[in-house]
Scaffold this motif. Structure first.
Motif, PDB file in Angstrom:
ATOM      1  N   ASN A 103      61.350  50.174  37.865  1.00 16.99           N
ATOM      2  CA  ASN A 103      61.551  51.575  37.482  1.00 16.99           C
ATOM      3  C   ASN A 103      61.209  51.822  36.020  1.00 16.99           C
ATOM      4  O   ASN A 103      60.862  52.938  35.650  1.00 16.99           O
ATOM      5  CB  ASN A 103      62.986  52.012  37.770  1.00 16.99           C
ATOM      6  CG  ASN A 103      63.247  52.157  39.244  1.00 16.99           C
ATOM      7  OD1 ASN A 103      62.338  52.372  40.033  1.00 16.99           O
ATOM      8  ND2 ASN A 103      64.500  52.028  39.638  1.00 16.99           N
ATOM      9  N   ALA A 104      61.331  50.781  35.196  1.00 14.98           N
ATOM     10  CA  ALA A 104      61.001  50.899  33.776  1.00 14.98           C
ATOM     11  C   ALA A 104      59.517  50.637  33.533  1.00 14.98           C
ATOM     12  O   ALA A 104      59.102  50.421  32.406  1.00 14.98           O
ATOM     13  CB  ALA A 104      61.859  49.936  32.955  1.00 14.98           C
ATOM     14  N   LYS A 105      58.744  50.634  34.601  1.00 12.57           N
ATOM     15  CA  LYS A 105      57.284  50.506  34.527  1.00 12.57           C
ATOM     16  C   LYS A 105      56.788  49.091  34.250  1.00 12.57           C
ATOM     17  O   LYS A 105      55.696  48.907  33.718  1.00 12.57           O
ATOM     18  CB  LYS A 105      56.676  51.467  33.506  1.00 12.57           C
ATOM     19  CG  LYS A 105      57.062  52.914  33.713  1.00 12.57           C
ATOM     20  CD  LYS A 105      56.628  53.405  35.061  1.00 12.57           C
ATOM     21  CE  LYS A 105      57.013  54.877  35.244  1.00 12.57           C
ATOM     22  NZ  LYS A 105      57.511  55.185  36.545  1.00 12.57           N
ATOM     23  N   ALA A 106      57.575  48.074  34.616  1.00 13.55           N
ATOM     24  CA  ALA A 106      57.066  46.704  34.548  1.00 13.55           C
ATOM     25  C   ALA A 106      56.005  46.538  35.627  1.00 13.55           C
ATOM     26  O   ALA A 106      56.076  47.155  36.688  1.00 13.55           O
ATOM     27  CB  ALA A 106      58.194  45.701  34.761  1.00 13.55           C
ATOM     28  N   ALA A 107      55.025  45.704  35.358  1.00 13.43           N
ATOM     29  CA  ALA A 107      53.957  45.446  36.324  1.00 13.43           C
ATOM     30  C   ALA A 107      54.522  44.697  37.533  1.00 13.43           C
ATOM     31  O   ALA A 107      55.400  43.842  37.386  1.00 13.43           O
ATOM     32  CB  ALA A 107      52.851  44.625  35.673  1.00 13.43           C
ATOM     33  N   PRO A 108      54.042  45.009  38.734  1.00 17.46           N
ATOM     34  CA  PRO A 108      54.522  44.308  39.931  1.00 17.46           C
ATOM     35  C   PRO A 108      54.385  42.787  39.818  1.00 17.46           C
ATOM     36  O   PRO A 108      55.262  42.047  40.254  1.00 17.46           O
ATOM     37  CB  PRO A 108      53.636  44.862  41.053  1.00 17.46           C
ATOM     38  CG  PRO A 108      53.162  46.181  40.549  1.00 17.46           C
ATOM     39  CD  PRO A 108      53.065  46.052  39.059  1.00 17.46           C
ATOM     40  N   GLY A 109      53.287  42.317  39.231  1.00 19.89           N
ATOM     41  CA  GLY A 109      53.082  40.878  39.081  1.00 19.89           C
ATOM     42  C   GLY A 109      54.111  40.236  38.170  1.00 19.89           C
ATOM     43  O   GLY A 109      54.573  39.121  38.414  1.00 19.89           O
ATOM     44  N   ALA A 110      54.501  40.933  37.104  1.00 25.05           N
ATOM     45  CA  ALA A 110      55.518  40.413  36.179  1.00 25.05           C
ATOM     46  C   ALA A 110      56.879  40.329  36.870  1.00 25.05           C
ATOM     47  O   ALA A 110      57.609  39.357  36.695  1.00 25.05           O
ATOM     48  CB  ALA A 110      55.598  41.285  34.931  1.00 25.05           C
ATOM     49  N   VAL A 111      57.198  41.333  37.668  1.00 26.52           N
ATOM     50  CA  VAL A 111      58.477  41.324  38.389  1.00 26.52           C
ATOM     51  C   VAL A 111      58.453  40.238  39.470  1.00 26.52           C
ATOM     52  O   VAL A 111      59.439  39.534  39.676  1.00 26.52           O
ATOM     53  CB  VAL A 111      58.790  42.716  38.975  1.00 26.52           C
ATOM     54  CG1 VAL A 111      60.057  42.683  39.817  1.00 26.52           C
ATOM     55  CG2 VAL A 111      58.915  43.745  37.849  1.00 26.52           C
ATOM     56  N   PHE A 112      57.311  40.086  40.121  1.00 26.39           N
ATOM     57  CA  PHE A 112      57.179  39.013  41.112  1.00 26.39           C
ATOM     58  C   PHE A 112      57.417  37.652  40.460  1.00 26.39           C
ATOM     59  O   PHE A 112      58.156  36.821  40.990  1.00 26.39           O
ATOM     60  CB  PHE A 112      55.783  39.047  41.746  1.00 26.39           C
ATOM     61  CG  PHE A 112      55.536  37.925  42.705  1.00 26.39           C
ATOM     62  CD1 PHE A 112      55.785  38.082  44.056  1.00 26.39           C
ATOM     63  CD2 PHE A 112      55.059  36.697  42.266  1.00 26.39           C
ATOM     64  CE1 PHE A 112      55.559  37.042  44.954  1.00 26.39           C
ATOM     65  CE2 PHE A 112      54.832  35.654  43.153  1.00 26.39           C
ATOM     66  CZ  PHE A 112      55.086  35.828  44.493  1.00 26.39           C
ATOM     67  N   SER A 113      56.782  37.423  39.317  1.00 24.68           N
ATOM     68  CA  SER A 113      56.936  36.121  38.656  1.00 24.68           C
ATOM     69  C   SER A 113      58.376  35.923  38.192  1.00 24.68           C
ATOM     70  O   SER A 113      58.903  34.810  38.248  1.00 24.68           O
ATOM     71  CB  SER A 113      55.946  35.954  37.508  1.00 24.68           C
ATOM     72  OG  SER A 113      56.184  36.875  36.483  1.00 24.68           O
TER      73      SER A 113
END
Length: 165
Positions: A103-113
């Motif tokens: 929701n804070a606009k983190a990239a999906p890949g960063a959240v996945f990692s």
């Protein structure tokens, strides 16, 4: 209401209904087990929801975007994986945190990692593996898992650009 939640809910109710007629003891044991898990998880869920709400108000989206946003690229994915290494606690705490990051606009890949590193490595849990798996295997497993979380983040970022845009 969320379609997936509705579908899973209806399938669950349907399964319990069928079991009540054919194997009532199994349905009864399933309800007891479910209620026990709910009672055990409820405090974690409540606390994590309040933490996620607080984090959503405290975290500056510009900071998240800078370090974990789509423009952060590989470094954002690595930072996400490093953040996941520090993970402790219940999944009831980590998933709302991950949702807050998205929701804070983190990239999906960063959240996945972040999630993958938390699930596969989590440094505070590593010492518990030593007596069972040995130090060399545990360290090798942790290093490979960390690398997998980064590769997975890169892969998810690439796939999300194709399918989510």
């Amino acid at each position: 209401m969320d379609r997936i939640l509705l579908t899973v809910g209806l399938c669950t109710i349907g399964t319990y209904t069928i079991l009540m007629f054919y194997k009532p003891e199994l349905a009864h044991d399933g309800v007891e087990s479910s209620l026990s898990m709910l009672i055990q998880a409820m405090p974690w869920m409540l606390v994590s929801m309040f933490i996620a709400g607080l984090i959503s108000q405290v975290i500056d989206t510009k900071v998240i975007a800078r370090f974990l946003g789509p423009q952060s690229g590989l470094s954002g994915i690595i930072i996400g994986a490093l953040f996941g290494l520090m993970g402790t606690g219940s999944r009831w705490a980590v998933y709302p945190l991950a949702a807050g990051l998205l929701n804070a606009k983190a990239a999906p890949g960063a959240v996945f990692s972040f999630l993958t590193s938390w699930q596969l490595v989590s440094l505070p849990r590593i010492p518990a593996e030593f007596p069972f798996l040995g130090v060399p295997y545990t360290i090798l497993r942790a290093v490979v898992s960390f690398i997998v979380s980064i590769i997975g983040g890169l892969l998810l970022e690439w796939i999300s650009k194709i399918f989510l845009t």
